[in-house]
Write a protein that holds these residues in place. Sequence first.
Motif, mmCIF file in Angstrom:
data_model
loop_
_atom_site.group_PDB
_atom_site.id
_atom_site.type_symbol
_atom_site.label_atom_id
_atom_site.label_comp_id
_atom_site.label_asym_id
_atom_site.label_seq_id
_atom_site.Cartn_x
_atom_site.Cartn_y
_atom_site.Cartn_z
ATOM 1 N N ALA A 1 8.237 -0.892 4.906
ATOM 2 C CA ALA A 1 6.734 -1.251 4.627
ATOM 3 C C ALA A 1 6.562 -0.810 3.198
ATOM 4 N N HIS A 2 7.186 -0.164 2.602
ATOM 5 C CA HIS A 2 6.843 0.231 1.117
ATOM 6 C C HIS A 2 7.185 -1.199 0.215
ATOM 7 N N MET B 1 4.467 -3.915 -3.064
ATOM 8 C CA MET B 1 4.748 -3.245 -4.347
ATOM 9 C C MET B 1 3.898 -3.519 -5.405
ATOM 10 N N SER B 2 3.005 -4.354 -5.122
ATOM 11 C CA SER B 2 2.179 -4.748 -6.106
ATOM 12 C C SER B 2 1.419 -3.437 -7.059
ATOM 13 N N GLY B 3 1.170 -2.459 -6.465
ATOM 14 C CA GLY B 3 0.617 -1.270 -7.230
ATOM 15 C C GLY B 3 1.788 -0.357 -8.015
ATOM 16 N N LEU B 4 2.990 -0.929 -7.868
ATOM 17 C CA LEU B 4 4.139 -0.026 -8.465
ATOM 18 C C LEU B 4 4.352 -0.242 -9.706
ATOM 19 N N GLU B 5 4.468 0.677 -10.754
ATOM 20 C CA GLU B 5 4.735 0.792 -12.079
ATOM 21 C C GLU B 5 5.919 1.386 -12.116
ATOM 22 N N GLY B 6 7.070 0.734 -12.987
ATOM 23 C CA GLY B 6 8.366 1.342 -12.939
ATOM 24 C C GLY B 6 9.261 0.735 -14.043
ATOM 25 N N ARG C 1 14.584 8.041 -3.924
ATOM 26 C CA ARG C 1 13.824 7.163 -4.569
ATOM 27 C C ARG C 1 14.100 5.707 -3.740
ATOM 28 N N HIS C 2 13.081 4.706 -4.320
ATOM 29 C CA HIS C 2 12.926 3.599 -3.371
ATOM 30 C C HIS C 2 13.799 2.373 -3.861
#
Length: 326
Positions: free
Chosen positions: A225-226, A230-235, A181-182
């Motif tokens: 790079a990720h 991370m503007s598209g990440l939902e967590g 996981r990131h």
Amino acid sequence: MTYKLFGALGSPYSQKLRALLRYRRIPHLWIDGTATREALGQVRAPVIPVLQYPDGHFDNDSTPVIYDLEARHAERRVVPDDPAQAFIAHLLEDFADEWLTKAMFGYRWLQEVDQIQMSRWLAFDNLKGGGLEVSQKFAAMFRDRQVSRMALVGCTAENFPLIEASTRAVLAALEEHVVNRHCLFGTRPSLAEFGIFGQLSQLGTDPTAQAMMRADYPYTYRWLAHIDDMSGLEGEWEPGFAAVVAELVRIAGEVYVPFLHANEQAAEAGAETFRMEAMGLPYEQGVFKYQLKCLRELRSRLAALDGAARAQVDPLIGPAWLGLLA
């Protein structure tokens, strides 16, 4: 409500703050090159990044800026809700800002191949034109200035074995974690990830360090790079502490604790330099007042935790950190 972030691609703290603004979806403009010079005149310490707020005022110490943005913007915060996790995230961000940055300096300015390429790239980024002769003249001047400052920040050939050993320990911990996981405290990033990313973003660019990362820590190299966007990440935040968090705290305790302690002792004694040993390796540099401020902040944040939070934090940070902070 648009911010302006004045920074540079070769600045770890600029990359840290830009990635954080992207993740938080805070509207902003990225401004680099000669335009940053005017912004530097608006702040007390003329260093990038400089953030211009929508009301027109400027600030440029990345960690206080992060906390100020937490107070101003409720969505997608990077300080965990749990006080124990929030303290550990701050500790790791501070470790990255104040210790891992030495790896960035060392890898960039100790070897000629890195000095040449990065001074030329940084000049290219700053001038954005003007011709090759002008750019390379600027690069040579900048290279000489940076190399002359290496001893001041502790990035000498004599110190680099410890800097490199501790950096590789951090990279090894991340390499084991990021394939699963990131993020460190759940499925959303904290200020710790952005602090670590800022420093490692430069290792992922400079010739010697990039080759090392690609060969030995390829997934951590790709992880950069990720984290960059991370503007598209939902967590969500998740309770407890992952194994990687415990390992990073342990590494910081082995290296950053004796560094902070030796720096404080030397400052109190009125000394100009200090020596220490960590991971069986020697280290020496001049006393830095800013790290005294960082230590006071860590102590204050630990003291502010209630009993329930301390019950989680104390076993995690262990005797080395407690001996310094409690």
